[in-house]
Every structure is written in structure tokens, then in C-alpha cells.
Design a protein around this motif. Structure first.
Motif, PDB file in Angstrom:
ATOM      1  N   LEU A   1       0.987  -0.911   0.162  1.00 56.46           N
ATOM      2  CA  LEU A   1       0.376  -0.276   0.440  1.00 56.46           C
ATOM      3  C   LEU A   1       0.642   1.453  -0.388  1.00 56.46           C
ATOM      4  N   GLN A   2       0.742   2.308  -1.152  1.00 53.72           N
ATOM      5  CA  GLN A   2       1.065   3.327  -1.019  1.00 53.72           C
ATOM      6  C   GLN A   2       1.071   4.272  -0.582  1.00 53.72           C
ATOM      7  N   PRO A   3       1.370   4.710   0.796  1.00 52.32           N
ATOM      8  CA  PRO A   3       0.769   5.677   2.573  1.00 52.32           C
ATOM      9  C   PRO A   3       0.526   7.063   1.579  1.00 52.32           C
ATOM     10  N   ASP A   4      -0.755   8.316   1.338  1.00 54.31           N
ATOM     11  CA  ASP A   4      -0.904   8.574   1.206  1.00 54.31           C
ATOM     12  C   ASP A   4      -0.713   9.888   2.147  1.00 54.31           C
TER      13      ASP A   4
ATOM     14  N   HIS B   1      10.404   0.073  -2.905  1.00 57.04           N
ATOM     15  CA  HIS B   1       9.810   1.012  -4.122  1.00 57.04           C
ATOM     16  C   HIS B   1       9.199   1.230  -3.301  1.00 57.04           C
ATOM     17  N   VAL B   2       7.563   1.084  -2.024  1.00 56.61           N
ATOM     18  CA  VAL B   2       6.329   1.937  -1.985  1.00 56.61           C
ATOM     19  C   VAL B   2       7.513   2.731  -0.999  1.00 56.61           C
ATOM     20  N   LEU B   3       8.698   2.625  -0.191  1.00 56.16           N
ATOM     21  CA  LEU B   3       9.231   3.777   0.326  1.00 56.16           C
ATOM     22  C   LEU B   3       9.858   4.274  -0.456  1.00 56.16           C
ATOM     23  N   ARG B   4      10.429   4.187  -1.453  1.00 60.46           N
ATOM     24  CA  ARG B   4      11.097   4.725  -2.440  1.00 60.46           C
ATOM     25  C   ARG B   4      10.326   6.227  -2.605  1.00 60.46           C
ATOM     26  N   ALA B   5       8.900   5.865  -3.331  1.00 61.03           N
ATOM     27  CA  ALA B   5       7.776   6.357  -3.483  1.00 61.03           C
ATOM     28  C   ALA B   5       7.478   7.472  -1.955  1.00 61.03           C
ATOM     29  N   GLU B   6       7.283   6.732  -1.013  1.00 61.34           N
ATOM     30  CA  GLU B   6       6.818   7.966   0.382  1.00 61.34           C
ATOM     31  C   GLU B   6       7.760   8.931   0.737  1.00 61.34           C
ATOM     32  N   ILE B   7       9.287   8.515   0.633  1.00 58.10           N
ATOM     33  CA  ILE B   7      10.457   9.401   1.178  1.00 58.10           C
ATOM     34  C   ILE B   7      10.259  10.317  -0.208  1.00 58.10           C
TER      35      ILE B   7
ATOM     36  N   ILE C   1       7.663  20.380  13.141  1.00 57.35           N
ATOM     37  CA  ILE C   1       7.333  18.970  13.093  1.00 57.35           C
ATOM     38  C   ILE C   1       8.425  17.485  12.383  1.00 57.35           C
ATOM     39  N   ARG C   2       8.573  16.580  12.570  1.00 65.21           N
ATOM     40  CA  ARG C   2       8.810  15.645  11.868  1.00 65.21           C
ATOM     41  C   ARG C   2       8.442  14.809  11.655  1.00 65.21           C
ATOM     42  N   TYR C   3       9.279  14.327  10.327  1.00 66.57           N
ATOM     43  CA  TYR C   3       8.114  13.422   9.052  1.00 66.57           C
ATOM     44  C   TYR C   3       9.003  12.072  10.044  1.00 66.57           C
ATOM     45  N   THR C   4       8.230  11.858   9.553  1.00 63.27           N
ATOM     46  CA  THR C   4       8.097   9.557   9.607  1.00 63.27           C
ATOM     47  C   THR C   4       7.586   8.944   9.172  1.00 63.27           C
ATOM     48  N   VAL C   5       8.232   8.166   8.746  1.00 66.31           N
ATOM     49  CA  VAL C   5       8.069   6.774   7.931  1.00 66.31           C
ATOM     50  C   VAL C   5       7.876   5.434   8.993  1.00 66.31           C
ATOM     51  N   VAL C   6       6.693   4.326   8.012  1.00 66.82           N
ATOM     52  CA  VAL C   6       6.969   3.260   8.749  1.00 66.82           C
ATOM     53  C   VAL C   6       7.620   2.310   7.993  1.00 66.82           C
ATOM     54  N   SER C   7       9.046   1.382   7.979  1.00 67.11           N
ATOM     55  CA  SER C   7       8.790   0.589   7.529  1.00 67.11           C
ATOM     56  C   SER C   7       8.810  -1.316   7.557  1.00 67.11           C
ATOM     57  N   SER C   8       8.839  -1.634   8.634  1.00 64.73           N
ATOM     58  CA  SER C   8       8.036  -2.605   9.133  1.00 64.73           C
ATOM     59  C   SER C   8       7.359  -2.114  10.417  1.00 64.73           C
ATOM     60  N   ILE C   9       5.990  -4.064  11.074  1.00 61.28           N
ATOM     61  CA  ILE C   9       5.127  -3.456  12.139  1.00 61.28           C
ATOM     62  C   ILE C   9       5.893  -5.067  12.554  1.00 61.28           C
TER      63      ILE C   9
ATOM     64  N   MET D   1      16.556  -0.697   2.975  1.00 64.17           N
ATOM     65  CA  MET D   1      15.810   0.786   3.270  1.00 64.17           C
ATOM     66  C   MET D   1      16.945   1.503   3.705  1.00 64.17           C
ATOM     67  N   ILE D   2      18.369   1.370   3.924  1.00 64.58           N
ATOM     68  CA  ILE D   2      18.736   2.163   4.544  1.00 64.58           C
ATOM     69  C   ILE D   2      19.139   2.454   2.716  1.00 64.58           C
ATOM     70  N   THR D   3      19.477   1.815   2.055  1.00 62.99           N
ATOM     71  CA  THR D   3      19.526   2.327   0.542  1.00 62.99           C
ATOM     72  C   THR D   3      18.841   2.885  -0.479  1.00 62.99           C
ATOM     73  N   GLU D   4      17.517   2.635   0.539  1.00 65.08           N
ATOM     74  CA  GLU D   4      16.306   3.788  -0.436  1.00 65.08           C
ATOM     75  C   GLU D   4      16.616   4.737   0.520  1.00 65.08           C
ATOM     76  N   VAL D   5      16.925   5.583   1.389  1.00 66.42           N
ATOM     77  CA  VAL D   5      16.573   6.710   1.590  1.00 66.42           C
ATOM     78  C   VAL D   5      18.221   7.037   1.653  1.00 66.42           C
ATOM     79  N   SER D   6      19.268   6.375   1.111  1.00 63.38           N
ATOM     80  CA  SER D   6      20.665   7.040   0.982  1.00 63.38           C
ATOM     81  C   SER D   6      20.461   8.348  -0.473  1.00 63.38           C
ATOM     82  N   LYS D   7      19.610   6.191  -1.460  1.00 63.13           N
ATOM     83  CA  LYS D   7      19.785   6.834  -2.287  1.00 63.13           C
ATOM     84  C   LYS D   7      18.941   8.902  -2.405  1.00 63.13           C
ATOM     85  N   GLN D   8      18.193   9.177  -1.777  1.00 61.04           N
ATOM     86  CA  GLN D   8      17.734  10.432  -1.728  1.00 61.04           C
ATOM     87  C   GLN D   8      18.488  11.196  -1.043  1.00 61.04           C
ATOM     88  N   GLY D   9      19.436  10.993  -0.608  1.00 57.45           N
ATOM     89  CA  GLY D   9      20.811  12.244   0.360  1.00 57.45           C
ATOM     90  C   GLY D   9      19.709  12.632   1.757  1.00 57.45           C
TER      91      GLY D   9
END
Length: 459
Positions: free
Chosen positions: A155-158, A205-211, A174-182, A240-248
Motif C-alpha cells: 500500500l502506497q501511503p498518502d 519501492h513503496v518507501l522510495r515513492a513515499e520519501i 514537525i518531524r516527518y516519519t515513515v514506518v517500514s516494518s511493524i 531501507m538504508i539504500t533507499e533513504v541514502s539514494k535521496q540524500g
């Protein structure tokens, strides 16, 4: 169908550590609640008319007026236990002022208490309690009469609700948050996560689009992973580290001491991770199901400091198997870490035990929910309560001295409420004596539950 999603005021425990605030005064520590993102995203899957209202900003009347103007068909309150005072106030106002709205209350802490000590979470007006445990999407069948089988992994978060809910000035704080596992693979006795959520992982790919959306839409230059246990699965964490690192982006996360290895710390520094929340809780208790050790902890603090990473440890005093003397010793130990320059006090969370998960051993005090997480909520007897109160005093004397004056105000209010009662103890249903397996399955499927008695509970 018009759906209002409401996040009630969280009481005196706001932000990263107890700020004892009556409003959000230190917005930089105000994390975007992922419950709101997923409730909004899920509701928008079924209807376009969805709004989020956060009662932690602005006055009660201002927020209530906006809810009324929206004229919802369904009003969903996402509550924690310490925000349940606000939940009751919102439900009462909605019942009177928008009687056409169907009222729903959910949230894992509320759900678990609704099953096992239902008297505690009665709203005072007609509401439906909807379980968001285990499968975080299962509420849609009960509330909306629909279930399209949404999956956390895909599911792609909106996050468009953020702009609708917070002003530009508020968004700066505010601090922007994401959750990648529960969920969580550890089984600490007092923790919600392993008892109410199935383990799930978000697709890369869902995290990539979200961040990417948070970065381009809101200008986010940092994100915080709200996962209960970031390194729960090594491959997932690396993805997850790879995805967040790609976007700096700068990033932060939460994990356990056992996975806070030198190798992980070095990788975190190399990928611009600035801080990590580490749940220590207590070095001597058997209530936790994860390895903690003072020698390892101090070593990791030193390594992290040399790498420019802030470790933010959390501690709990007053756990049910701990002696007063051991708790006092740990508080003094925390103070010694501050004095040694290994950790700054504003990066520490140190609280008194709060029974968010019902436990047979709890004997609850009859106090408003706004004190949960800050003042003693449970004790064996009056002497034990006095010891727990001394632990709270010591925490603010030795760890958070700059907040001592505000603490004394809240403490005085707490004591005044207790002294006004004929009986300081809350009369509640006895929690069943459940095994860990029974507790986990009971809280996720509702099969283990205590019925609310119609007659008063006696001491």
C-alpha cells in the motif's frame, strides 16, 4: 461518505520525553503519527471525503468547530491510553453537537484494555470500539462494510493529509516519519508491539515513492523511521538504508542494543543517520526479552559519539519485578552517564512504568489518563505507591532538572485529585492470568476478553 479521523490530545506526556506540556511547545520533537497516515490512506481508498484533525495543536474548541463544520458521517478517534481523557471529551462533544455522526474509537492500547479491563475505557457516550490490531486494515469491514484486502507491504501511503492538517508554520516544527516494518520479534511483557501486530515489511519501492513525496512536496530533508525494531530483519534494514541514502536525506531510527553493533554504527554514520532510539528499559529486570548490558551500552555510546551519532536511550523505573533500591541505582547510573558526557539529558527518555498492556499484577490508581506515562499509575499498595512517587521525584531531580518546576505543578495536581477521593484505587475487572501466547492471540483476535459487569466492582 465523509470520514473524520481525529487524533486526541496526548495528555502530559508529549514529545520524545515527558515535557509535561499542556500543548505542543517543543514542536521539533513532535513526530507525525503513522497511525494517521495509514488511517487516512486506507479511508481514502474507499472515499474521497476524508479529513484529519490533530487536537495537539490549537484549542479544543477550535478543533471541535472544524470537525463540526466538516459534518462527518463517521468520526474515528485514534486513541492511546494516555490520550483517553481527550478521547472522551471529543466523543461527548460530537455526540451532542454532531449527533448524526457515527462514533468509533480504536488504537492498540485502547483495544487491549477494552478486551481485558473494559471498565477502564468506557467513553460515557455511545461509541463503537474497532480493533486495529494484527491486521491494521481490518477496521474497514466493521466501519465501512468493505474490505479490499489491502496489504502493508504494497500500500502506497498518502501524506497529502499533512498539508490539510498542519499550517506551514507548524510543518516547520514537525518531524516527518515513515514506518517500514511493524511488529517485533522480542516479547517484552509491557510492550504492545509483539502482542498486537503481525510482523510485516514494506517493499523498497513503496518507501522510495513515499520519501520522494515527503522531500518534494514538503521539503523534508530528514526522516525518522518509526519502526519498533529497525534491524528486526537485516536484509530489509539494508534495503531501507539504500533507499533513504539514494535521496540524500538525513535519517534516524529505533533499534535494540544487541543490533547496535560497531559495524551498524559505522554504516549509519556513512549514510547520514544522525540518531538512534535505543530501548534499554532496565538493566536488571526479567520483564524485557532483549539483551542489555552496561558495558556494551557504554561502549556503543562512545563509538556513536565519535561518529557524530546520538544514541537516545529509553529507561523505565518501577517495573513490576524491580526493587526500589535497584530503580534508584539505575537513575543514579543514568545521571552518571550525563555527567560523563556520554549522553545529553534531552536525548534521554526516563519514565515510570505505565501499564498500557493489561497485566494481572496491576492495581491501578484512580487518576485521569493525562497522568499516564508521567506519574505512578499502578502499585501493590500505598507504601509501594509512595516509593514509585519518590522514583518520579528522583527522575526530575537528577535527570531532568530543567523541567522540575513544571513537574512539581503536575505532581501537585495529581496529588490533589487523589486526596479528593475516598479511595485512591480504581475498581476494575480482574485481568485474566494469561500466558504470552494467550495474550498475543487474545489481544489480536478478541477471543480472550472480560465482559463489563453491570454491578460495581468491589475492592
Amino acid at each position: 461518505m465523509r470520514i473524520a479521523i481525529v487524533f486526541p490530545h496526548v495528555g502530559y506526556c508529549t514529545g520524545w520525553r515527558p515535557h509535561l506540556a499542556t500543548e505542543v511547545k517543543n514542536g521539533s520533537t513532535y513526530h507525525i503519527a503513522q497511525a494517521l497516515t495509514y488511517l487516512y490512506t486506507t479511508a481514502r481508498h474507499y472515499t474521497p471525503d476524508v479529513r484529519v484533525f490533530d487536537f495537539n495543536f490549537g484549542t479544543f474548541e477550535e478543533n471541535m468547530a472544524e470537525v463540526i463544520a466538516f459534518a462527518p458521517d463517521k468520526l474515528m478517534i485514534s486513541s492511546t491510553v494516555n490520550s483517553f481523557d481527550s478521547t472522551k471529551d471529543i466523543a461527548a462533544a460530537a455526540h451532542t453537537r454532531i449527533p448524526q455522526a457515527e462514533l468509533h474509537v480504536g488504537g492498540p492500547a485502547v483495544s487491549s484494555n477494552y478486551y481485558l479491563r473494559p471498565r477502564l475505557v468506557q467513553a460515557g457516550v455511545p461509541v463503537r470500539y474497532d480493533v486495529t490490531n494484527r491486521d491494521i486494515f481490518q477496521w474497514t469491514k466493521a466501519v465501512l462494510g468493505q474490505d479490499d484486502g489491502l496489504k502493508f507491504r504494497t500500500l502506497q501511503p498518502d501524506n497529502s493529509w499533512i498539508a490539510q492538517t498542519y499550517t506551514a508554520e507548524q510543518r516547520e516544527q514537525i518531524r516527518y516519519t515513515v514506518v517500514s516494518s511493524i511488529g517485533c520479534t522480542f516479547k517484552c511483557s509491557f510492550c504492545l508491539n509483539p502482542k498486537v501486530y503481525d510482523i510485516n515489511y514494506k517493499a523498497p519501492h513503496v518507501l522510495r515513492a513515499e520519501i520522494d513525496d515527503l522531500r518534494t512536496t514538503y521539503g523534508a530533508d530528514a526522516i525518522s523511521f518509526a519502526d519498533p525494531f529497525f534491524y528486526m530483519r537485516e536484509k530489509h534494514a539494508q534495503d531501507m538504508i539504500t533507499e533513504v541514502s539514494k535521496q540524500g536525506l538525513r535519517w534516524s531510527q529505533q533499534t535494540t542494543l544487541s543490533t547496535l553493533t560497531p559495524e551498524h554504527l559505522e554504516q549509519m554514520a556513512a549514510t547520514n543517520c544522525t540518531s538512534v532510539l535505543c530501548g534499554i528499559e532496565n538493566f536488571s529486570t526479567s520483564e524485557i526479552d532483549k539483551p542489555v548490558d552496561t558495558v556494551v551500552f557504554e561502549d556503543r555510546l562512545k563509538i556513536a559519539k565519535s561518529l557524530g551519532i546520538k544514541i537516545k536511550p529509553s529507561f523505565i523505573s518501577g517495573l513490576l519485578d524491580m526493587s526500589y533500591e535497584a530503580d534508584v541505582a539505575q537513575i543514579h547510573y543514568i545521571e552518571s552517564l550525563i555527567e560523563a558526557g556520554l549522553v545529553e539529558n534531552h536525548n534521554i527518555q526516563s519514565n515510570i512504568y505505565t501499564p498500557y498492556i493489561p497485566d494481572k499484577r496491576d492495581r491501578l490508581l484512580d487518576i485521569p489518563f493525562r497522568f499516564w506515562g508521567v506519574m505512578p499509575v499502578t502499585a501493590d499498595d500505598e507504601d509501594d505507591w509512595k516509593r514509585n512517587l519518590k522514583l518520579c521525584d528522583l527522575i526530575y531531580d537528577r535527570i531532568f532538572p530543567e523541567t522540575r518546576d513544571r513537574y512539581q505543578e503536575v505532581r501537585a495536581e495529581y496529588l490533589e485529585i487523589l486526596s479528593s477521593k475516598d479511595d485512591m484505587w480504581l475498581q476494575h475487572e480482574e485481568v485474566p492470568d494469561l500466558s504470552v501466547k494467550q495474550m498475543t492471540r487474545g489481544l489480536t483476535n478478541g477471543k480472550v476478553r472480560v465482559e463489563l459487569s453491570l454491578t460495581p466492582v468491589t475492592g
